[in-house]
Design a protein around this motif. Structure first.
Motif, PDB file in Angstrom:
ATOM      1  N   UNK A   1      29.000  29.519  44.101  1.00  0.00           N
ATOM      2  CA  UNK A   1      30.441  29.859  43.917  1.00  0.00           C
ATOM      3  C   UNK A   1      30.293  30.978  42.860  1.00  0.00           C
ATOM      4  N   UNK A   2      29.329  30.410  41.845  1.00  0.00           N
ATOM      5  CA  UNK A   2      29.124  31.139  40.484  1.00  0.00           C
ATOM      6  C   UNK A   2      28.725  32.576  41.103  1.00  0.00           C
ATOM      7  N   UNK A   3      27.786  32.580  41.919  1.00  0.00           N
ATOM      8  CA  UNK A   3      26.989  33.873  42.244  1.00  0.00           C
ATOM      9  C   UNK A   3      28.053  34.806  42.888  1.00  0.00           C
ATOM     10  N   UNK A   4      28.746  34.038  44.071  1.00  0.00           N
ATOM     11  CA  UNK A   4      29.776  34.943  44.747  1.00  0.00           C
ATOM     12  C   UNK A   4      30.965  35.412  44.039  1.00  0.00           C
ATOM     13  N   UNK A   5      31.233  34.466  43.209  1.00  0.00           N
ATOM     14  CA  UNK A   5      32.660  35.202  42.131  1.00  0.00           C
ATOM     15  C   UNK A   5      32.157  36.436  41.569  1.00  0.00           C
TER      16      UNK A   5
ATOM     17  N   UNK B   1      29.709  38.562  42.129  1.00  0.00           N
ATOM     18  CA  UNK B   1      29.621  39.601  43.245  1.00  0.00           C
ATOM     19  C   UNK B   1      30.720  40.142  43.577  1.00  0.00           C
ATOM     20  N   UNK B   2      32.000  39.196  43.857  1.00  0.00           N
ATOM     21  CA  UNK B   2      33.481  39.813  44.033  1.00  0.00           C
ATOM     22  C   UNK B   2      33.936  40.757  42.934  1.00  0.00           C
ATOM     23  N   UNK B   3      33.580  40.114  41.734  1.00  0.00           N
ATOM     24  CA  UNK B   3      34.138  40.866  40.545  1.00  0.00           C
ATOM     25  C   UNK B   3      33.418  42.098  40.440  1.00  0.00           C
ATOM     26  N   UNK B   4      32.122  42.476  40.531  1.00  0.00           N
ATOM     27  CA  UNK B   4      31.403  43.515  40.678  1.00  0.00           C
ATOM     28  C   UNK B   4      31.928  44.660  41.857  1.00  0.00           C
ATOM     29  N   UNK B   5      32.313  43.970  42.912  1.00  0.00           N
ATOM     30  CA  UNK B   5      32.611  44.966  44.064  1.00  0.00           C
ATOM     31  C   UNK B   5      34.056  45.358  43.828  1.00  0.00           C
ATOM     32  N   UNK B   6      34.874  44.588  42.858  1.00  0.00           N
ATOM     33  CA  UNK B   6      36.174  44.761  42.555  1.00  0.00           C
ATOM     34  C   UNK B   6      36.162  46.030  41.190  1.00  0.00           C
TER      35      UNK B   6
ATOM     36  N   UNK C   1      40.505  24.765  38.697  1.00  0.00           N
ATOM     37  CA  UNK C   1      39.588  25.696  38.822  1.00  0.00           C
ATOM     38  C   UNK C   1      39.573  26.451  40.345  1.00  0.00           C
ATOM     39  N   UNK C   2      39.830  27.789  40.533  1.00  0.00           N
ATOM     40  CA  UNK C   2      39.592  28.280  41.687  1.00  0.00           C
ATOM     41  C   UNK C   2      38.412  29.242  41.754  1.00  0.00           C
ATOM     42  N   UNK C   3      38.178  29.750  40.340  1.00  0.00           N
ATOM     43  CA  UNK C   3      36.828  30.674  40.271  1.00  0.00           C
ATOM     44  C   UNK C   3      37.055  31.923  40.738  1.00  0.00           C
ATOM     45  N   UNK C   4      37.618  32.270  41.911  1.00  0.00           N
ATOM     46  CA  UNK C   4      37.866  33.685  42.310  1.00  0.00           C
ATOM     47  C   UNK C   4      39.332  34.255  41.855  1.00  0.00           C
TER      48      UNK C   4
ATOM     49  N   UNK D   1      34.731  36.223  34.067  1.00  0.00           N
ATOM     50  CA  UNK D   1      34.867  36.788  35.200  1.00  0.00           C
ATOM     51  C   UNK D   1      34.697  35.643  36.347  1.00  0.00           C
ATOM     52  N   UNK D   2      33.751  34.682  36.256  1.00  0.00           N
ATOM     53  CA  UNK D   2      33.661  33.535  37.284  1.00  0.00           C
ATOM     54  C   UNK D   2      34.217  32.348  37.076  1.00  0.00           C
ATOM     55  N   UNK D   3      35.183  32.421  36.179  1.00  0.00           N
ATOM     56  CA  UNK D   3      36.057  30.956  35.735  1.00  0.00           C
ATOM     57  C   UNK D   3      37.401  30.896  35.887  1.00  0.00           C
ATOM     58  N   UNK D   4      37.957  32.021  36.723  1.00  0.00           N
ATOM     59  CA  UNK D   4      39.394  31.819  36.871  1.00  0.00           C
ATOM     60  C   UNK D   4      39.917  30.630  37.268  1.00  0.00           C
TER      61      UNK D   4
END
Length: 509
Positions: free
Chosen positions: A22-26, A28-33, A423-426, A454-457
């Motif tokens: 989850x930490x990794x994917x969040x 990655x999603x932040x960097x894509x954004x 925690x939702x993380x994303x 960035x990864x702990x929304x």
């Protein structure tokens, strides 16, 4: 629950770590954004697409650019697209139920319009811990009486003829409530920290600050010029390690031994829901003869049988905390901040602090609101309303948190804390959760960068003594639905602490 104020079993580190993938994917999603935001900015720059933020807009002529790389990209694109979940305008007092104005955007969040309509929602986004946010009742009546008697403001700083008998009365009430020798009040909670910490330490001092301390504490520490060392969140062992190592060295700013050491903590951390391990830090303070600064913005009123905060919660002696800071904005439904402690410390702040010198006195109706609510909490009004409020808040906090855990959500913080981060993380899940809950007429707090990493929304629920079990059950029911929609249930169903089962809790209510 025969003994409602018996502390729940305390877990030293109540903040869970995120699951690695989850930490990794969040991230990655932040960097894509972020990449999308940079690309959009580039397309606007070369007029390939249009934007309300165009540099060619004549309204921007003569003004410095508000963009500064990352922060600008984040604010103009990801934040803007999610801005509908932020800063929702309310009309009325922020109680358990509140009216919210409906608003619309036709340009993806650049601007909003209102048609005058409103909706009534269950409010879990306000710091109305004790339920004093009402426009009727004894507090409101006393505030109205003070307006008739004293007016609204003095129109000057305390050192320039703006002092008033109501300000003195307020400070006496606060000192009595905290069980300390003296107290001083300020018109703003943020500045209470930012403007007063520099009066306590200087560049020859050492500050040990918790990693998650509030921005006002961070600013105050930096303005003081002291050497700052940050220890792991709510970790007295790491604090002691840093302190012991620092005492073996000289101050890098003066080349001399530190003239003073100040440990800076919060009672409840508003983003983590953590209750500080105060006894352990008091032990360190006594062992190394340091000073202890405690920010009770979220714990004063919210913890303890009479709402006297984390000191009462742990059964500690108020004299063991050198500076007891807090705000009057949350539990007491007013505005401003205070500092309490020994007469010598408070007299020093009164004479040396910029906040004391340049700050205005607190408005008389706000003084009345605070004085009356403290009177109710201590039972000096001749009723047990204050005790009932404290008990109800604790019941609500424990019940709501346990039910979320049973549903499979990852919840941060301690069981007795009225701040409940889920925690939702994303960040996308946070935004969708807030929107869907609003569709169900429920208001919650959506939290992402820069308030978190960035990864702990997360979404955050703020419990109040005014919330009924029916309201909380409705919120839980809707959160269960939205959690399935967003895939935000990261945990298996977890049995609540065996000391207090959900069924026992319901019976006690």
């Amino acid at each position: 629950m025969a003994e409602p104020f018996k502390r729940s079993p305390y877990v030293q580190n109540a903040t869970e770590k995120s699951i690695w993938y989850v930490h990794l994917l969040t991230h990655l999603a932040s960097y894509v954004s972020l990449f999308g935001a940079i690309l959009a900015e580039w397309l606007v720059k070369y007029h390939i697409i249009s934007s309300n933020l165009s540099k060619d807009d004549p309204r921007n002529k003569g003004f410095a650019s508000l963009n500064d790389r990352f922060e600008g990209y984040y604010t103009n694109y990801p934040y803007r697209l999610a801005s509908d979940v932020m800063n929702r305008p309310i009309c009325g007092v922020p109680g358990a139920i509140v009216d919210v104005l409906n608003r619309q955007t036709s340009d993806e969040g650049w601007a909003y319009t209102q048609d005058g309509s409103k909706r009534t929602i269950v409010n879990l986004g306000s710091y109305n811990y004790l339920g004093f946010s009402h426009n009727d009742g004894p507090c409101a009546q006393r505030a109205a009486d003070y307006i008739d008697k004293y007016g609204l403001h003095m129109g000057g700083t305390r050192h320039e003829g703006g002092n008033h008998v109501t300000q003195k009365h307020l400070e006496e009430c606060i000192a009595n409530y905290l069980k300390v020798e003296s107290a001083i009040a300020f018109p703003m909670g943020f500045s209470t920290n930012a403007m007063n910490i520099p009066a306590l330490v200087d560049k020859g001092s050492l500050i040990l600050s918790d990693k998650f301390n509030h921005a006002s504490l961070v600013l105050g520490c930096r303005l003081s010029g002291a050497t700052i060392k940050v220890f792991k969140h709510n970790n007295p062992q790491d604090c002691e390690r840093l302190l012991r190592n620092a005492l073996c060295e000289l101050s890098p700013k003066t080349g001399k031994a530190y003239n003073k050491v100040l440990i800076v903590l919060e009672g409840i951390y508003s983003m983590e829901g953590t209750i500080i391990n105060l006894p352990a830090f008091i032990e360190i303070k006594k062992k190394y003869k340091t000073y202890l600064f405690l920010d009770e913005a979220h714990s004063i009123g919210a913890l303890g049988p009479t709402g006297r905060g984390v000191v009462e919660y742990w059964g500690c002696d108020p004299k063991d905390v050198d500076v007891m800071m807090g705000t009057l904005t949350k539990s007491f439904a007013a505005a401003g901040g205070y500092m309490g402690g020994s007469k010598a410390v408070i007299d020093h702040i009164r004479a040396q602090s910029h906040g004391s010198c340049y700050g205005a006195p607190i408005s008389p109706p706000l003084v009345a609101q605070v004085a009356e609510s403290m009177k109710i909490m201590t039972g000096e009004d001749g009723t047990d309303i204050g005790n009932q409020k404290a008990i109800q808040l604790l019941k609500n906090s424990r019940y709501f948190r346990r039910r979320l855990i049973e549903l499979g959500f990852m919840v941060y913080g301690h069981e007795d804390s009225p701040v409940v981060p889920l925690m939702t993380f994303w960040i996308t899940k946070v935004v969708h959760t807030s929107r869907r809950m609003f569709d169900f007429n429920i208001g919650i707090v959506a939290v992402g960068y820069p308030a978190t990493s960035l990864s702990t929304a997360r979404v955050r629920f703020c419990l109040s003594a005014d919330h009924t079990k029916e309201q909380l059950d409705y919120v839980l029911k809707m959160m269960d639905i939205v959690g399935d929609e967003t895939g935000s249930k990261y945990m298996k169903a977890v049995k609540p602490n065996p000391a207090y089962s959900s069924s026992d809790e319901e019976k006690s209510r």
